[in-house]
Motif scaffolding. Structure first.
Motif, PDB file in Angstrom:
ATOM      1  N   LEU A 133     -33.477   4.108   3.085  1.00 31.94           N
ATOM      2  CA  LEU A 133     -33.316   3.095   2.033  1.00 31.94           C
ATOM      3  C   LEU A 133     -34.458   2.094   2.032  1.00 31.94           C
ATOM      4  N   SER A 134     -34.765   1.533   3.198  1.00 37.34           N
ATOM      5  CA  SER A 134     -35.785   0.491   3.277  1.00 37.34           C
ATOM      6  C   SER A 134     -37.182   1.055   3.122  1.00 37.34           C
ATOM      7  N   ARG A 135     -37.493   2.080   3.896  1.00 40.91           N
ATOM      8  CA  ARG A 135     -38.855   2.618   3.894  1.00 40.91           C
ATOM      9  C   ARG A 135     -39.246   3.164   2.527  1.00 40.91           C
ATOM     10  N   ASP A 136     -38.317   3.835   1.855  1.00 40.99           N
ATOM     11  CA  ASP A 136     -38.632   4.466   0.581  1.00 40.99           C
ATOM     12  C   ASP A 136     -38.317   3.583  -0.626  1.00 40.99           C
ATOM     13  N   GLY A 137     -37.863   2.363  -0.382  1.00 34.31           N
ATOM     14  CA  GLY A 137     -37.663   1.413  -1.465  1.00 34.31           C
ATOM     15  C   GLY A 137     -36.529   1.740  -2.410  1.00 34.31           C
ATOM     16  N   PHE A 138     -35.465   2.398  -1.913  1.00 33.83           N
ATOM     17  CA  PHE A 138     -34.344   2.759  -2.776  1.00 33.83           C
ATOM     18  C   PHE A 138     -33.322   1.628  -2.839  1.00 33.83           C
ATOM     19  N   ASP A 139     -32.703   1.484  -3.996  1.00 34.12           N
ATOM     20  CA  ASP A 139     -31.554   0.592  -4.114  1.00 34.12           C
ATOM     21  C   ASP A 139     -30.305   1.264  -3.553  1.00 34.12           C
ATOM     22  N   ALA A 140     -30.215   2.585  -3.738  1.00 32.27           N
ATOM     23  CA  ALA A 140     -29.081   3.346  -3.223  1.00 32.27           C
ATOM     24  C   ALA A 140     -29.485   4.812  -3.108  1.00 32.27           C
ATOM     25  N   VAL A 141     -28.771   5.549  -2.256  1.00 30.83           N
ATOM     26  CA  VAL A 141     -28.995   6.987  -2.134  1.00 30.83           C
ATOM     27  C   VAL A 141     -27.635   7.674  -2.125  1.00 30.83           C
ATOM     28  N   ILE A 142     -27.619   8.934  -2.529  1.00 29.48           N
ATOM     29  CA  ILE A 142     -26.425   9.774  -2.393  1.00 29.48           C
ATOM     30  C   ILE A 142     -26.648  10.690  -1.199  1.00 29.48           C
ATOM     31  N   ARG A 143     -25.704  10.690  -0.277  1.00 31.80           N
ATOM     32  CA  ARG A 143     -25.827  11.499   0.936  1.00 31.80           C
ATOM     33  C   ARG A 143     -24.633  12.420   1.082  1.00 31.80           C
ATOM     34  N   ILE A 144     -24.932  13.645   1.502  1.00 28.90           N
ATOM     35  CA  ILE A 144     -23.911  14.659   1.756  1.00 28.90           C
ATOM     36  C   ILE A 144     -23.776  14.816   3.259  1.00 28.90           C
ATOM     37  N   GLY A 145     -22.561  14.683   3.786  1.00 32.64           N
ATOM     38  CA  GLY A 145     -22.345  14.847   5.215  1.00 32.64           C
ATOM     39  C   GLY A 145     -21.965  13.542   5.888  1.00 32.64           C
ATOM     40  N   ARG A 146     -21.807  13.627   7.190  1.00 31.07           N
ATOM     41  CA  ARG A 146     -21.361  12.474   7.983  1.00 31.07           C
ATOM     42  C   ARG A 146     -22.423  11.382   7.979  1.00 31.07           C
ATOM     43  N   LEU A 147     -21.971  10.134   7.811  1.00 33.19           N
ATOM     44  CA  LEU A 147     -22.879   8.992   7.832  1.00 33.19           C
ATOM     45  C   LEU A 147     -23.033   8.491   9.259  1.00 33.19           C
ATOM     46  N   GLU A 148     -24.261   8.167   9.624  1.00 35.09           N
ATOM     47  CA  GLU A 148     -24.531   7.744  10.998  1.00 35.09           C
ATOM     48  C   GLU A 148     -24.835   6.256  11.115  1.00 35.09           C
ATOM     49  N   SER A 150     -23.954   2.692  10.552  1.00 30.52           N
ATOM     50  CA  SER A 150     -22.794   1.889  10.189  1.00 30.52           C
ATOM     51  C   SER A 150     -23.176   0.547   9.575  1.00 30.52           C
ATOM     52  N   SER A 151     -24.475   0.202   9.572  1.00 30.74           N
ATOM     53  CA  SER A 151     -24.899  -1.076   8.995  1.00 30.74           C
ATOM     54  C   SER A 151     -25.013  -0.998   7.475  1.00 30.74           C
ATOM     55  N   LEU A 152     -24.841   0.186   6.908  1.00 33.28           N
ATOM     56  CA  LEU A 152     -24.968   0.374   5.469  1.00 33.28           C
ATOM     57  C   LEU A 152     -23.602   0.350   4.787  1.00 33.28           C
ATOM     58  N   HIS A 153     -23.590  -0.099   3.529  1.00 36.12           N
ATOM     59  CA  HIS A 153     -22.387   0.019   2.717  1.00 36.12           C
ATOM     60  C   HIS A 153     -22.318   1.442   2.147  1.00 36.12           C
ATOM     61  N   ILE A 266     -19.238  13.154   0.456  1.00 38.79           N
ATOM     62  CA  ILE A 266     -20.419  12.753  -0.302  1.00 38.79           C
ATOM     63  C   ILE A 266     -20.255  11.279  -0.638  1.00 38.79           C
ATOM     64  N   HIS A 267     -21.262  10.462  -0.306  1.00 40.71           N
ATOM     65  CA  HIS A 267     -21.193   9.017  -0.484  1.00 40.71           C
ATOM     66  C   HIS A 267     -22.394   8.491  -1.275  1.00 40.71           C
ATOM     67  N   ILE A 268     -22.189   7.363  -1.956  1.00 44.10           N
ATOM     68  CA  ILE A 268     -23.295   6.505  -2.371  1.00 44.10           C
ATOM     69  C   ILE A 268     -23.486   5.482  -1.260  1.00 44.10           C
ATOM     70  N   VAL A 269     -24.725   5.333  -0.802  1.00 42.97           N
ATOM     71  CA  VAL A 269     -25.023   4.427   0.308  1.00 42.97           C
ATOM     72  C   VAL A 269     -26.037   3.392  -0.161  1.00 42.97           C
ATOM     73  N   TYR A 270     -25.788   2.130   0.201  1.00 38.26           N
ATOM     74  CA  TYR A 270     -26.732   1.067  -0.141  1.00 38.26           C
ATOM     75  C   TYR A 270     -26.755   0.026   0.977  1.00 38.26           C
ATOM     76  N   SER A 271     -27.809  -0.765   1.017  1.00 36.12           N
ATOM     77  CA  SER A 271     -28.039  -1.669   2.136  1.00 36.12           C
ATOM     78  C   SER A 271     -27.099  -2.864   2.097  1.00 36.12           C
ATOM     79  N   SER A 272     -26.624  -3.283   3.274  1.00 35.44           N
ATOM     80  CA  SER A 272     -25.803  -4.486   3.379  1.00 35.44           C
ATOM     81  C   SER A 272     -26.660  -5.740   3.446  1.00 35.44           C
ATOM     82  N   ARG A 273     -27.983  -5.549   3.638  1.00 36.91           N
ATOM     83  CA  ARG A 273     -28.880  -6.696   3.798  1.00 36.91           C
ATOM     84  C   ARG A 273     -29.688  -6.979   2.534  1.00 36.91           C
ATOM     85  N   LYS A 274     -29.568  -6.144   1.550  1.00 36.28           N
ATOM     86  CA  LYS A 274     -30.377  -6.280   0.342  1.00 36.28           C
ATOM     87  C   LYS A 274     -29.516  -6.796  -0.812  1.00 36.28           C
TER      88      LYS A 274
END
Length: 293
Positions: A133-148, A150-153, A266-274
């Motif tokens: 999210l941070s390195r690639d400048g995304f507002d949000a990403v869609i991820r398939i599979g287990r999330l690792e 825990s600091s992300l929404h 499958i989740h939408i993931v976005y930063s808790s700090r942004k």
């Protein structure tokens, strides 16, 4: 003083690299270097120390960056408050999404979102790797599979069944595998973005096992693996949404069905700090209205 230069400077301090910061803000490395040189000339002081290994802020640059982070955060919050108050959310929205999920499931909903929010400038990056999210400048990403992380929404979209599939011709030639260990004697078409090396996750009763395989062919592109499976080149491990039409029309059949993995999230993931921008808030609200089951 160009606000883009100020954002670039903060990105360079955060990344420790001109190249990474340039990618993050969407400009060339040479343009980034020129913008920072102009900023330093305008301020009359050096902000960054450049070496062959790293880029670090000077004492002046460190203090300036800390101040800028607060100023830019207040500016962004003020901007988004105005946008959010508008009946027509606007602004940029950069999303990282998996290729085949987008093409086979998400695309019609994406078109509806664009029609509903024409003032949002959507930047969609199709990539099956796990985007940062941070390195690639995304507002949000869609991820398939287990999330690792825990600091992300995260917002759950749906669950995907993971199947083993092959063509009827392949099964006629090579036989039907009866248990996971039989895969060692079959041509396995391996998706390299799967976690783990040379193993396939499968259900064994109530547990998940990781069956060792020797791939005949490997690729990071799920569509190519699907095409090879349809052509009778082997067995592929794939999400059901990617092969639903092939299964319905008989080009592929599911094998080892008792060992399929149901319910891969499958989740939408976005930063808790942004800052959640008006555009991102509109997208999250839109996705929350969808029934993707």
């Amino acid at each position: 003083m160009d606000i883009k230069s100020l954002r670039l400077f903060v990105a360079i301090v955060d990344e420790g690299s001109f190249a990474a910061a340039a990618r993050r803000v969407g400009i060339s490395k040479s343009m980034a270097s020129k913008m920072i040189s102009d900023l330093e000339a305008d301020l009359g002081t050096r902000l960054l120390t450049r070496t062959t290994r790293a880029v670090t802020p000077t004492a002046a640059g460190h203090g300036y960056c800390a101040e800028l982070i607060e100023v830019l955060a207040r500016l962004d919050a003020a901007t988004e408050a105005v946008r959010a108050a508008s009946a027509h959310p606007s602004g940029p929205l950069r999303l990282g999404v998996p290729v085949q999920y987008t093409m086979r499931v998400f695309q019609p909903h994406l078109l509806r979102f664009m029609e509903e929010y024409p003032d949002i400038q959507l930047d969609l990056v199709l990539d099956d790797s796990r985007s940062d999210l941070s390195r690639d400048g995304f507002d949000a990403v869609i991820r398939i599979g287990r999330l690792e992380d825990s600091s992300l929404h995260a917002r759950h979209l749906q669950d995907a069944c993971i199947l083993l599939v092959a063509s009827p011709d392949y099964i006629a030639r090579m036989g039907q595998p009866r248990r996971p260990a039989d895969l060692r004697d079959h041509h396995c078409l391996h998706y390299t973005n799967l976690p783990g090396t040379g193993t396939w996750p499968m259900r064994q009763g109530s547990e998940v096992i990781y069956q060792k395989i020797v791939p005949t062919f490997s690729s990071n592109n799920g569509e190519l693996l699907r095409a090879l499976a349809v052509s009778g080149k082997g067995i592929a491990l794939t999400p059901e949404f990617q092969v639903a039409e092939d299964l319905a029309e008989g080009r592929l059949v599911a094998v080892l069905t008792d060992h399929a993995l149901p319910g891969v999230p499958i989740h939408i993931v976005y930063s808790s700090r942004k800052l959640v921008t008006a555009a991102l808030a509109a997208f999250l609200e839109f996705m929350g209205r969808l029934d993707l089951r």
